[in-house]
Design a protein around this motif. Structure first.
Motif, short mmCIF file in Angstrom:
data_model
loop_
_atom_site.label_atom_id
_atom_site.label_comp_id
_atom_site.label_asym_id
_atom_site.label_seq_id
_atom_site.Cartn_x
_atom_site.Cartn_y
_atom_site.Cartn_z
N LEU D 111 0.87 -1.21 0.00
CA LEU D 111 0.00 0.00 0.00
C LEU D 111 0.89 1.23 0.00
CD1 LEU D 111 -2.46 -1.19 2.81
CD2 LEU D 111 -2.93 -1.10 0.35
N SER D 112 0.54 2.25 -0.75
CA SER D 112 1.30 3.52 -0.69
C SER D 112 0.93 4.20 0.62
CB SER D 112 0.88 4.42 -1.87
OG SER D 112 1.01 3.66 -3.07
N GLN D 113 1.93 4.75 1.24
CA GLN D 113 1.72 5.36 2.56
C GLN D 113 1.39 6.84 2.43
OE1 GLN D 113 1.79 3.44 5.23
NE2 GLN D 113 2.20 1.70 3.85
N ASN D 114 0.60 7.37 3.36
CA ASN D 114 0.17 8.78 3.28
C ASN D 114 1.35 9.74 3.15
OD1 ASN D 114 -2.34 7.86 3.44
ND2 ASN D 114 -2.64 8.30 5.64
N GLU D 115 2.39 9.47 4.04
CA GLU D 115 3.54 10.43 4.00
C GLU D 115 4.15 10.43 2.60
OE1 GLU D 115 3.00 8.09 6.09
OE2 GLU D 115 3.13 8.80 8.17
N ASP D 116 4.27 9.21 2.03
CA ASP D 116 4.90 9.15 0.68
C ASP D 116 4.00 9.86 -0.32
OD1 ASP D 116 6.85 7.73 1.88
OD2 ASP D 116 6.04 5.75 1.33
N ILE D 117 2.69 9.64 -0.16
CA ILE D 117 1.75 10.27 -1.12
C ILE D 117 1.89 11.80 -1.00
CG2 ILE D 117 -0.69 10.57 -1.71
CD1 ILE D 117 -1.09 7.67 -0.52
N ALA D 118 1.99 12.28 0.27
CA ALA D 118 2.13 13.74 0.46
C ALA D 118 3.41 14.21 -0.22
CB ALA D 118 2.18 14.03 1.97
N ASP D 119 4.52 13.43 0.02
CA ASP D 119 5.78 13.83 -0.65
C ASP D 119 5.57 13.86 -2.17
OD1 ASP D 119 6.89 14.02 1.75
OD2 ASP D 119 8.13 12.17 1.66
N GLY D 120 4.91 12.84 -2.63
CA GLY D 120 4.67 12.70 -4.08
C GLY D 120 3.90 13.92 -4.59
N LEU D 121 2.93 14.33 -3.80
CA LEU D 121 2.11 15.49 -4.21
C LEU D 121 3.01 16.73 -4.35
CD1 LEU D 121 -0.78 16.42 -4.77
CD2 LEU D 121 -0.98 16.99 -2.32
N ARG D 122 3.88 16.89 -3.34
CA ARG D 122 4.79 18.07 -3.41
C ARG D 122 5.63 17.98 -4.68
NH1 ARG D 122 5.15 17.32 1.83
NH2 ARG D 122 7.07 16.04 1.78
N GLN D 123 6.17 16.76 -4.93
CA GLN D 123 7.04 16.64 -6.12
C GLN D 123 6.22 16.90 -7.39
OE1 GLN D 123 8.54 12.73 -5.58
NE2 GLN D 123 9.70 13.36 -3.73
N LEU D 124 4.95 16.49 -7.37
CA LEU D 124 4.10 16.69 -8.56
C LEU D 124 3.91 18.20 -8.80
CD1 LEU D 124 2.65 14.85 -10.52
CD2 LEU D 124 0.61 14.94 -9.05
N ASP D 125 3.65 18.93 -7.65
CA ASP D 125 3.47 20.39 -7.78
C ASP D 125 4.75 20.99 -8.38
OD1 ASP D 125 1.02 20.09 -6.79
OD2 ASP D 125 1.53 20.65 -4.69
N GLU D 126 5.91 20.57 -7.82
CA GLU D 126 7.16 21.15 -8.35
C GLU D 126 7.28 20.87 -9.84
OE1 GLU D 126 10.11 19.27 -6.02
OE2 GLU D 126 9.41 20.23 -4.14
N LYS D 127 6.96 19.64 -10.23
CA LYS D 127 7.11 19.27 -11.65
C LYS D 127 6.18 20.13 -12.49
CE LYS D 127 8.49 14.94 -13.71
NZ LYS D 127 9.87 15.41 -13.47
N LEU D 128 4.96 20.35 -11.97
CA LEU D 128 3.99 21.15 -12.75
C LEU D 128 4.55 22.56 -12.96
CD1 LEU D 128 0.56 20.02 -11.20
CD2 LEU D 128 1.34 19.79 -13.58
N GLU D 129 5.15 23.11 -11.89
CA GLU D 129 5.69 24.47 -12.07
C GLU D 129 6.79 24.43 -13.12
OE1 GLU D 129 6.90 25.11 -8.20
OE2 GLU D 129 4.85 25.33 -7.41
N THR D 130 7.66 23.49 -13.09
CA THR D 130 8.84 23.55 -14.01
C THR D 130 8.42 23.13 -15.42
OG1 THR D 130 9.26 21.27 -13.39
CG2 THR D 130 10.45 22.99 -12.16
#
Lengths: 219, 420, 379, 132
Positions: D111-130
């Protein structure tokens, strides 16, 4: 004195002392008996004393039918726990190693599970035999402190051995040490009690058979 | 001649204890099986009659005198010495309730010959004045008069004349060079004189040369019953002297139990030398004659008969098969009792008990064992070869209202001799 | 790695995912022989575990325990454990030596007084300061000084736990285990030790015996302290029950052979080839408590019995003087047959003497035998 | 003359496989009846030589085989018996860190863990900006 040191002492010096007292005592008692000697029989022999002696040593192990009917319990229970003791003591692999280290030769063992089961049967039989000794009028009448003491020193090694084997309780070294101590108690008391019958019964049966054999009677 | 004392008794026990006694006492594990073999226990149920218990005083002497641990205990004053009072208590155990029948010795799982030890213990009991009065009287009569029942030669002469009139056969007395010298027990002379007639007819039939001795006709020996070897030796010596004077080849012990034990097995050891003549029980002689074909019988007893083995003849004496061979010759319907032969139950009167009036009640109570033995096979007649057994079997059967004739094997054979 | 970071922060700074952390907790549970159901509890505890300072003192030791410990951890998982504890002093592993090393130790002690974990391997010679010193300080003094401020002491290896091989007869250096030393010498404290005797005596000690202990057991005990910050449940010899609760015999896969009475008689007989029980060859499994039969050695490859050698009982006190590695448990540890032969001879001699005495007594009785006539039958 | 021999292991003589199978069977029954999950740590059993391989062979491989790369690989595979999973953790040196049998619908590690998902979300936001 940790458990190991205690077990070491019990398996070492204590066992040596017990063996010395046992061996010395048994040899001494037997010589004490033999040296009393016996007058030669001047009457004309009808049968052979020697043959009679040997025969009785064997036949006296098989109770005559009338006797069996009258003393069934004593005979059956007696054989049960004596055979049980024999199997538990002499046919249990670890014990054979002990004998081998003292005697120098060894013999095949029975599977451990069988010896374990035999030990249980023997313990139960010994308890039943104790109760019988305490309630049977003749046995109670005949029995003194020594009879119960000998029962105890025969019973304890079996129980402590069973517990040590099955490691009921925390410290196995202490359990084995207690077991060996109880055996040493048996060995030390052996030459000074009726336990001597294990050796002198052959002499007694021999004399009985010889006395009767001389007269041509199978006793 | 200082009379009996405790010290003399204890000293006698110290003398008597030997290797077998030491081995026996070392081996006893108090299992109680010997009590089940003793009729005085089985019929009374009193634990004190357990055979090995009867030896307790001697066991203490052995333990305190002849074992290391026992001596230490004695030195340190821990052991209880044997007292005179104790021996008084033991009188009724060692004498009244023991016929030395030997059945306990046959049963003991570790092989203790308890009878062997009782015989020795009586040496100590008698020397310390703890023999039963009846037995002391019998022994004194045996030494002074020559027979425990006070039978003198004239009484024997009278019976001999009576037998000679009846059988028409002369009874040889003091015939030097005869093959056999026969002995008689006072019981036979007084109660069963027919025995004398029987042997004279049988020996005539079989052509056997025999004689009685006027100097030593008494077979019984109270000395071995009371337990005084010197007296027993004196009584045996009379027989030896007479037999050697008459130069006989063999002495025949009559239908008696302990007489056979006294002459055949204890005799040479009492007098201290092997005999120059053989000693045979009358049954051995008759069986030899049967084997040699010198005993022709006609007709057999029809009634259902059994044979009672006298303890000193069969279990302690070794004459076991002979009576069976003879019974087969003379009885059509011979059936064995349960526990027969060397395992037969005692009549309860041997080993001096019969001379000990104090033991009468106990003896009759113990006879119930023999009653049960007989009830098991429902016979019409009981044959035996010991006059002491015979008289006390009759006494016991009467006590238990059992109508059963008790016959002598020798007499029965004599009644069936074929006319040649 | 800063000292005040929690392990959770350390992991995140190392870009290790939560899932990775859960894998780490699962491995740790297995390491500590705790039931898998404990994994969530371990995760929660580990997350905010403070990183204890650890001082490792080595005295009379063969470095086997350190070897066992270092070989046990490879980078990543155990490495993490060691990165998460600040091993502030280990004279074999650390670069510094001499005064500098001691200065580091004292600094660590001052900074974490009462908090740090003292790990000791090797026994301490009480027979004389000269036997073993580090930077001029005797082992005994160093132990007492360092123990004063320790939150708990872990005695790694049979030397520290029970005295070990240095304590084998005749124990020339007077080697003592940590516990023996603290109990015995806490009353004669050198002035450099600022703790009372009673404080020292009551210091919690965890014994992790073995020669060497199983690597996984050392890390397991350290991890337990790291995870829960408490002493694990100890047995009578203060050994963690989690690892030392069962005897080798009870957990040995060859037990069925013992029960059937099938034993190897020699090291190369048919029984040995078939992998039968080694009881007759001196196996001390029945009296030895350790996790060898389950955790096994070299990452689960094998353990002594599995490779055909009887267990020596190395996690038990005095295993070095326990009567021979190859003598079965049930055989005596002295030469009994020699004693028995002497006893028979002595018995015979005594028997002859007593026999003669018996015969003398009998003949004396015969001598003063008075003839019993018919008049002597009554008193 | 040195001769080497390896110690034979007679599978019939060792006694862990059968009881373990029974334990797994009961766990599967519990999973069906109450949904209760069970985890068995094979490293806590006194396995005889070769026994682990026998167990793995008996359980076999099912439809799902996943590998988790975190501080060394972890193989998570469903056995031929659905609901019975074999989880093996290795460290970087491929040394076995733990072997577990999990009786569950799906091992929690996948199962993907919440903390990892949160990290993933942050990385997704960064990717969207760049990226845009």
């Amino acid at each position: 004195m940790t458990d190991t040191e205690f077990l070491l002492w019990v398996r070492g010096p204590a066992f040596e002392i017990a063996t010395i007292i046992f061996t010395l005592g048994v040899v001494l008692r037997i010589l004490e008996i033999v040296f009393l000697g016996r007058k030669a029989n001047l009457a004309e022999a009808r049968g052979s004393a020697t043959a009679g002696g040997i025969r009785t040593i064997i036949t006296r192990s098989v109770p005559e039918s009338g006797t069996f009917k009258r003393s069934t319990f004593v005979i059956v229970a007696g054989y049960l726990f004596h055979i049980g003791l024999f199997v538990t003591i002499f046919l249990f692999a670890p014990h054979i190693l002990t004998f081998e280290s003292v005697l120098g030769f060894s013999w095949p063992a029975l599977p451990t599970a069988i010896v374990d089961a035999t030990a249980v049967v023997t313990v139960i039989t010994l308890l039943v035999v104790l109760i019988h000794r305490m309630q049977d009028p003749v046995m109670r009448f005949l029995s003194g402190f020594q009879d119960y003491l000998v029962w105890l020193v025969t019973f304890l090694p079996l129980v402590t051995g069973y517990i040590a084997f099955h490691r009921v309780g925390p410290a196995p070294q202490m359990l084995i040490a207690i077991h060996i101590l109880s055996v040493e108690a048996l060995m030390v008391l052996f030459p000074f009690t009726k336990l001597m019958h294990a050796f002198t019964l052959f002499m007694s049966r021999w004399y009985n058979g010889a006395i009767s054999g001389y007269r041509g009677v199978n006793s | 001649m200082t009379g009996a004392t405790l010290e003399r008794g204890i000293n006698a026990l110290k003398e008597q204890i030997d290797a077998p006694v030491a081995a026996f006492f070392s081996s006893c594990v108090h299992c109680g099986m010997c009590s089940e073999a003793c009729l005085f226990f089985t019929e009374t149920g009193e634990p004190k009659y357990t055979p090995i218990h009867k030896l307790e005083p001697m066991r203490k002497i052995w333990y305190q005198e002849y074992t290391l641990w026992g001596r230490l205990g004695k030195m340190l004053g821990l052991s209880k010495p044997v007292t005179d009072a104790e021996l008084t208590d033991w009188e009724t155990l060692v004498y009244d309730s023991c016929t030395m029948c030997g059945r306990c010795s046959m049963v003991c799982p570790v092989g203790n010959d308890i009878t062997y030890m009782i015989r020795k213990m009586r040496e100590g009991m008698a020397a310390s004045g703890h023999a039963p009065p009846g037995l002391i009287g019998a022994t004194q009569r045996a030494v002074t008069i020559g027979s425990p029942m006070g039978v003198k030669l004239p009484a024997l002469q009278a019976q001999i004349n009576h037998v000679e009139k009846e059988t028409g056969i002369p009874v040889p007395v003091d015939v030097e060079g005869a093959e056999y010298m026969c002995l008689l027990s006072s019981m036979e002379i007084m109660n069963f004189p027919e025995y004398i007639g029987a042997i004279s007819r049988i020996f005539k039939h079989a052509g056997v040369s025999w004689t009685l001795s006027s100097e030593a006709f008494e077979a019984t020996n109270s000395g071995i019953q009371i337990g005084v070897s010197e007296i027993a030796a004196e009584l045996v010596q009379r027989i030896v002297t007479a037999a050697e004077k008459l130069k006989v080849k063999a002495v025949i012990s009559p239908e008696c139990g302990h007489a056979y034990m006294a002459i055949r097995w204890e005799g040479p050891n009492l007098v201290g030398r092997p005999f120059s003549f053989k000693v045979l029980h009358i049954l051995e002689v008759l069986d030899d004659l049967r084997e040699q074909g010198r005993l022709k019988l006609s007709g057999k007893e029809a009634q259902r008969l059994t044979y009672h083995d006298p303890c000193q003849v069969s279990r302690r004496g070794g004459v076991v098969q002979q009576p069976r061979n003879l019974m087969d010759m003379v009885a059509e319907n011979f059936v064995e009792m349960p526990d027969n032969g060397t395992m037969n139950w005692c009549c309860g009167a041997g080993g001096g008990v019969s001379s000990n009036e104090r033991a009468d009640d106990l003896r009759l109570k113990a006879f119930n064992r023999k009653k049960e033995q007989l009830d098991a096979i429902q016979v019409e007649g009981l044959v035996s070869a010991c006059s002491n057994c015979r008289i006390h079997l009759e006494d016991g059967l009467e006590e238990y209202h059992m109508d059963l004739p008790v016959l002598s094997l020798t007499e029965t054979i004599a009644e069936h001799l074929a006319e040649n | 790695m800063k000292k005040d970071q929690t392990l959770g922060e350390v992991l995140r700074s190392r870009k290790i995912s939560r899932r990775g952390f859960l894998k780490f907790c699962a491995a740790t549970a297995s390491l500590m022989a705790l039931p898998p159901s404990m994994i969530p509890a371990i995760a929660r505890a580990l997350e905010n575990a403070r990183r204890p300072s650890v001082i490792w003192l080595s005295f009379q030791e063969c470095t086997g325990c350190t070897e066992s410990l270092t070989r046990s951890h490879a980078p990543t998982v155990e490495g993490l454990i060691f990165e998460s504890i600040s091993l502030d002093y280990h004279h074999t592993l650390q670069a510094a030596s001499g005064e500098a090393a001691e200065a580091a130790r004292e600094a660590a002690m001052q900074e974490n007084w009462g908090e740090y974990l003292l790990v000791v391997d090797g026994s301490i010679p009480a027979g004389g300061a000269g036997f073993s010193t580090i930077a001029g300080i005797s082992n005994m003094d160093m132990l007492l000084e360092t123990a004063a401020g320790a939150a708990a002491i872990i005695a790694v290896g049979s030397c520290a736990a029970f005295g070990g091989i240095p304590a084998a007869k005749p124990n020339p250096t007077g080697a003592l285990s940590v516990a023996e030393l603290l109990q015995g010498y806490a009353d004669q404290l050198p002035d450099t030790v600022n703790a009372t005797a009673s404080e020292l005596k009551s210091k919690p000690i965890i014994n992790v015996p073995g020669c060497p202990p199983i690597p996984v057991v050392i890390t397991g005990v350290l991890t337990h302290f790291l995870t829960f910050g408490t002493i694990p449940e100890l047995d009578a010899l203060s050994r963690p029950k989690v690892f030392y609760g069962n005897s080798i015999h009870d957990r040995c896969y060859r037990r069925p052979f013992y029960d059937r009475g099938q034993f190897a008689e020699t090291f190369d007989d048919e029984g040995a080839k078939k992998g039968w029980c080694l009881y007759k060859l001196g196996c001390k499994g029945p009296t030895t408590f350790n996790a060898c039969a389950t955790a096994k050695w070299n990452d689960g490859t094998s353990f002594p019995i599995e490779s055909g050698h009887p267990c020596l009982g190395c996690s038990e006190p005095d295993f070095w003087d326990a009567g021979g590695f190859y003598k079965a448990l049930s055989t005596p540890t002295e030469d009994i047959s020699r004693a028995a032969v002497y006893a028979v001879a002595a018995g015979a001699a005594a028997g002859v003497a007593l026999g003669a005495a018996n015969r003398a007594k009998k003949s004396k009785a015969a001598k003063n035998h008075q003839k019993v006539s018919i008049d002597d039958l009554e008193k | 003359m040195t001769h080497s021999f390896n110690i034979e292991t007679d599978a019939g003589l060792t006694h862990n496989v059968q009881p373990l199978m029974h334990e797994i069977r009961h766990a599967v029954q519990a999973l069906l009846d109450t949904g209760e999950t069970t985890v068995i740590d094979l490293r806590s059993l006194p396995l005889a030589p070769g026994e682990l391989e026998v167990i793995e062979a008996t359980l076999g491989r099912g439809e799902v085989n996943a590998v988790l790369e975190a501080m060394g690989p972890s193989e998570i595979s469903e056995t031929v018996f659905p609901g019975v999973w074999l989880v093996r953790h290795f460290n970087a040196d491929k040394q076995v860190m733990g072997v577990f049998v999990e009786i569950t619908r799906m091992p929690s590690l996948l199962l993907s863990q919440n903390e990892d998902i949160a990290d993933g979300l942050r990385q997704l936001d960064e990717k969207l900006e760049t990226m845009f």
